[in-house]
Design a protein around this motif. Sequence first.
Motif, PDB file in Angstrom:
ATOM      1  N   GLY A 232       0.769  -1.239   0.000  1.00 56.02           N
ATOM      2  CA  GLY A 232       0.000   0.000   0.000  1.00 56.02           C
ATOM      3  C   GLY A 232       0.792   1.275   0.000  1.00 56.02           C
ATOM      4  O   GLY A 232       0.222   2.352   0.181  1.00 56.02           O
ATOM      5  N   ALA A 233       2.101   1.214  -0.194  1.00 52.52           N
ATOM      6  CA  ALA A 233       2.907   2.434  -0.245  1.00 52.52           C
ATOM      7  C   ALA A 233       2.813   3.038  -1.643  1.00 52.52           C
ATOM      8  O   ALA A 233       3.005   2.341  -2.641  1.00 52.52           O
ATOM      9  CB  ALA A 233       4.357   2.126   0.097  1.00 52.52           C
ATOM     10  N   LEU A 290       8.764   9.657   7.171  1.00 49.89           N
ATOM     11  CA  LEU A 290       8.283   9.162   5.883  1.00 49.89           C
ATOM     12  C   LEU A 290       9.393   8.461   5.116  1.00 49.89           C
ATOM     13  O   LEU A 290       9.192   7.379   4.538  1.00 49.89           O
ATOM     14  CB  LEU A 290       7.737  10.323   5.050  1.00 49.89           C
ATOM     15  N   LEU A 291      10.561   9.068   5.102  1.00 52.14           N
ATOM     16  CA  LEU A 291      11.693   8.461   4.392  1.00 52.14           C
ATOM     17  C   LEU A 291      12.047   7.105   4.987  1.00 52.14           C
ATOM     18  O   LEU A 291      12.301   6.137   4.253  1.00 52.14           O
ATOM     19  CB  LEU A 291      12.895   9.399   4.454  1.00 52.14           C
ATOM     20  N   ARG A 292      12.049   7.004   6.311  1.00 49.09           N
ATOM     21  CA  ARG A 292      12.345   5.718   6.959  1.00 49.09           C
ATOM     22  C   ARG A 292      11.342   4.654   6.557  1.00 49.09           C
ATOM     23  O   ARG A 292      11.707   3.508   6.258  1.00 49.09           O
ATOM     24  CB  ARG A 292      12.353   5.884   8.486  1.00 49.09           C
ATOM     25  N   ARG A 295      11.882   3.493   2.957  1.00 47.89           N
ATOM     26  CA  ARG A 295      13.097   2.670   2.861  1.00 47.89           C
ATOM     27  C   ARG A 295      12.868   1.274   3.432  1.00 47.89           C
ATOM     28  O   ARG A 295      13.351   0.272   2.886  1.00 47.89           O
ATOM     29  CB  ARG A 295      14.246   3.367   3.585  1.00 47.89           C
ATOM     30  N   GLN A 296      12.131   1.196   4.527  1.00 43.90           N
ATOM     31  CA  GLN A 296      11.820  -0.101   5.122  1.00 43.90           C
ATOM     32  C   GLN A 296      11.037  -0.984   4.167  1.00 43.90           C
ATOM     33  O   GLN A 296      11.098  -2.214   4.256  1.00 43.90           O
ATOM     34  CB  GLN A 296      11.037   0.091   6.423  1.00 43.90           C
ATOM     35  N   GLN A 297      10.288  -0.356   3.261  1.00 42.75           N
ATOM     36  CA  GLN A 297       9.491  -1.115   2.301  1.00 42.75           C
ATOM     37  C   GLN A 297      10.202  -1.299   0.968  1.00 42.75           C
ATOM     38  O   GLN A 297       9.586  -1.684  -0.017  1.00 42.75           O
ATOM     39  CB  GLN A 297       8.131  -0.446   2.118  1.00 42.75           C
ATOM     40  N   GLY A 298      11.510  -1.032   0.948  1.00 40.39           N
ATOM     41  CA  GLY A 298      12.312  -1.379  -0.209  1.00 40.39           C
ATOM     42  C   GLY A 298      12.312  -0.392  -1.353  1.00 40.39           C
ATOM     43  O   GLY A 298      12.694  -0.746  -2.475  1.00 40.39           O
ATOM     44  N   TRP A 299      11.952   0.845  -1.106  1.00 35.63           N
ATOM     45  CA  TRP A 299      11.968   1.834  -2.179  1.00 35.63           C
ATOM     46  C   TRP A 299      13.397   2.286  -2.437  1.00 35.63           C
ATOM     47  O   TRP A 299      14.177   2.502  -1.499  1.00 35.63           O
ATOM     48  CB  TRP A 299      11.080   3.029  -1.811  1.00 35.63           C
ATOM     49  N   ALA A 300      13.725   2.460  -3.713  1.00 29.98           N
ATOM     50  CA  ALA A 300      15.065   2.905  -4.090  1.00 29.98           C
ATOM     51  C   ALA A 300      15.320   4.321  -3.590  1.00 29.98           C
ATOM     52  O   ALA A 300      14.417   5.169  -3.579  1.00 29.98           O
ATOM     53  CB  ALA A 300      15.230   2.836  -5.604  1.00 29.98           C
ATOM     54  N   GLY A 301      16.569   4.597  -3.205  1.00 27.83           N
ATOM     55  CA  GLY A 301      16.902   5.886  -2.631  1.00 27.83           C
ATOM     56  C   GLY A 301      16.601   7.056  -3.535  1.00 27.83           C
ATOM     57  O   GLY A 301      16.090   8.089  -3.079  1.00 27.83           O
ATOM     58  N   VAL A 306      12.676  13.308  -3.928  1.00 27.33           N
ATOM     59  CA  VAL A 306      11.686  14.374  -3.973  1.00 27.33           C
ATOM     60  C   VAL A 306      11.136  14.670  -2.575  1.00 27.33           C
ATOM     61  O   VAL A 306      10.757  15.806  -2.269  1.00 27.33           O
ATOM     62  CB  VAL A 306      10.548  14.015  -4.969  1.00 27.33           C
ATOM     63  N   ILE A 307      11.115  13.645  -1.712  1.00 27.48           N
ATOM     64  CA  ILE A 307      10.704  13.861  -0.317  1.00 27.48           C
ATOM     65  C   ILE A 307      11.869  14.413   0.501  1.00 27.48           C
ATOM     66  O   ILE A 307      11.713  15.373   1.272  1.00 27.48           O
ATOM     67  CB  ILE A 307      10.198  12.547   0.315  1.00 27.48           C
TER      68      ILE A 307
END
Length: 437
Positions: A232-233, A290-292, A295-301, A306-307
Motif C-alpha cells: 500500500g505504499a 516518511l523516508l524511513r 526505505r523499510q518497504q524497499g523503495w530505491a533511494g 523528492v521527499i
Amino acid sequence: MSTTGVTVEFLRGQAVVEKDGRSGMRVVVVGGGIGGLALGAGLRRRGFEVAVFDRDTDVAATGGYHITLDERAQSALRELVAPEIMQRLLASASALRLRDRDAFWDRRGRLLGRGPDLSGDSGIDVDRITLRTLLAEQVGDDLHLGRTVSDVGRGDDGAPRVLFADAAPVSADLVVGADGTHSLVARHLAGGRTNSPAGILGFSGRTLRTDLSPGEQQRLGPRSGLAIGPRGAALYVGFLDPVGNAVLDAPELRMSVTTGPTYIWGAMFPESHATGSLRALRDGELQAALLRRFRQQGWAGHTLEVIARADPRSVAAYRFNAASTRAAELAPWPAGRITALGDAVHATPPTAGMGAGAAIRDAAALLRQLGRVADGDTTTAEAVHQFEAGMRRRGSEVLTLAMRTVRLILATDTALGAAATTVATPVLAAAARLCHR
C-alpha cells in the motif's frame, strides 16, 4: 429583514426581487474553502445578500495538493467570478497541455507506462492558496474570517439560523454548508457523519525541481506521475509551473505563490496504528519518518529524493475520507432551506484531482437554481431539490474515479496483492522499455 434599505418580503418560500435588481434572498454560507468562496463570489456578483463565515483568520493559511480544474470546472467558475478574476487565475495557472504525458513507476523508479497525450487537454493546475485568495477577493466584505460556527438550527419563525461560539446568531433565508469533510451543517442535516475514513493516510510536501539531482530531474520530467509499491505504499508527484507553463502569458497579472518548476507530492500509506502515529509529527520530523518508512518497504533511494529535498515546513499529514460512491446515498435528507455542497456532501480523496472542481460546479449549479428563485420562476424548496439531485450525480462521478485509485493502493496491502505487485512490476517495466525504444 432589510438588505439595501428596502424591506424584503417572502411568500411561500419564494423571494421577492427588489426594485434595484438585487435579490431579496439572504444566503449564509458556512465555510470559506474553495466551494464556499466560489458560491459566495457568485451570489455577490448576481446581487444576492450573502455572508460567508470561516474559522480561518487568513485565507492564505491553507495547504494540500495543487488544484486541477478541468474544462467543466473552469466553465462553472466563469459563471461565478468576474472576467478579470478568470484572467488573473489563468495567468497564475499551469497548463496541462504543456506537460509531458504522465508516468507510472514502480518503487525502484522503473517506468511501467504513460498516461494519455495531454496536448489537447484544456485543464489547468493552480495553487490552492492562489485560487482561494482570488475567490476571497471576489467575495470582498461579505467574507467574515475568524468566525467559528457552533450549530445550525431554526428560529421561532422557522427561518434557518447559524449560531457562533463567540457572536450572536445570524438568520437567513438559506444556509449552505461548505464546511468540508467534517461539516457541522451536513451532520445536522443527515443526523450523523456523511463520510468515513477511506483507509489511507496522506502526506504532502513541496520540492523545487532545481533542488533535485540532474538524474531525478530528468526521470521525473515536466510531468505528474504515480508510483505504487507493495503493502500500500504509493507516491504521487505532481508537476506545477505557473511561470514556464503559464496558461495565459500575462506576467503583470500573475499572483501564483509558486514561482518556478515545483513538484507537489503526496505520499500514501494504508491507515494503521504505525502509520497513524505519523500524524502527530510535523515538518522535518515527519519528513524523516516518511523516508524511513519508504526505505523499510524497499523503495530505491533516488525515488525518495523528492521527499528528502522538500521544504520541511511544507510537509504535512492528513486522512483520506470518502463519502459513498452511490448517488442515492449522498445528501440523504429532504430538500429544504438548509443544504450543503462540496466535501460536506461528497467528501472525495485527492486521488482523482477532481474534488475542488466538483465543489465549484456545485456552487455554479446552486447559483443557477437560486437565480430562478430570484426571477420568480420557482420556489426555494424546489430550487434546492433540483440542485441536490444534480449534486448527487456529480458527487457519485468524482467519488467513483477517486476510489478506483484508493482501492488499487489498498489491494497491494495484502499478502496476495504484495506478492503480485512484486512479481508484476519488473515484467511491466521490461515491457515499457521495449515499447519506448
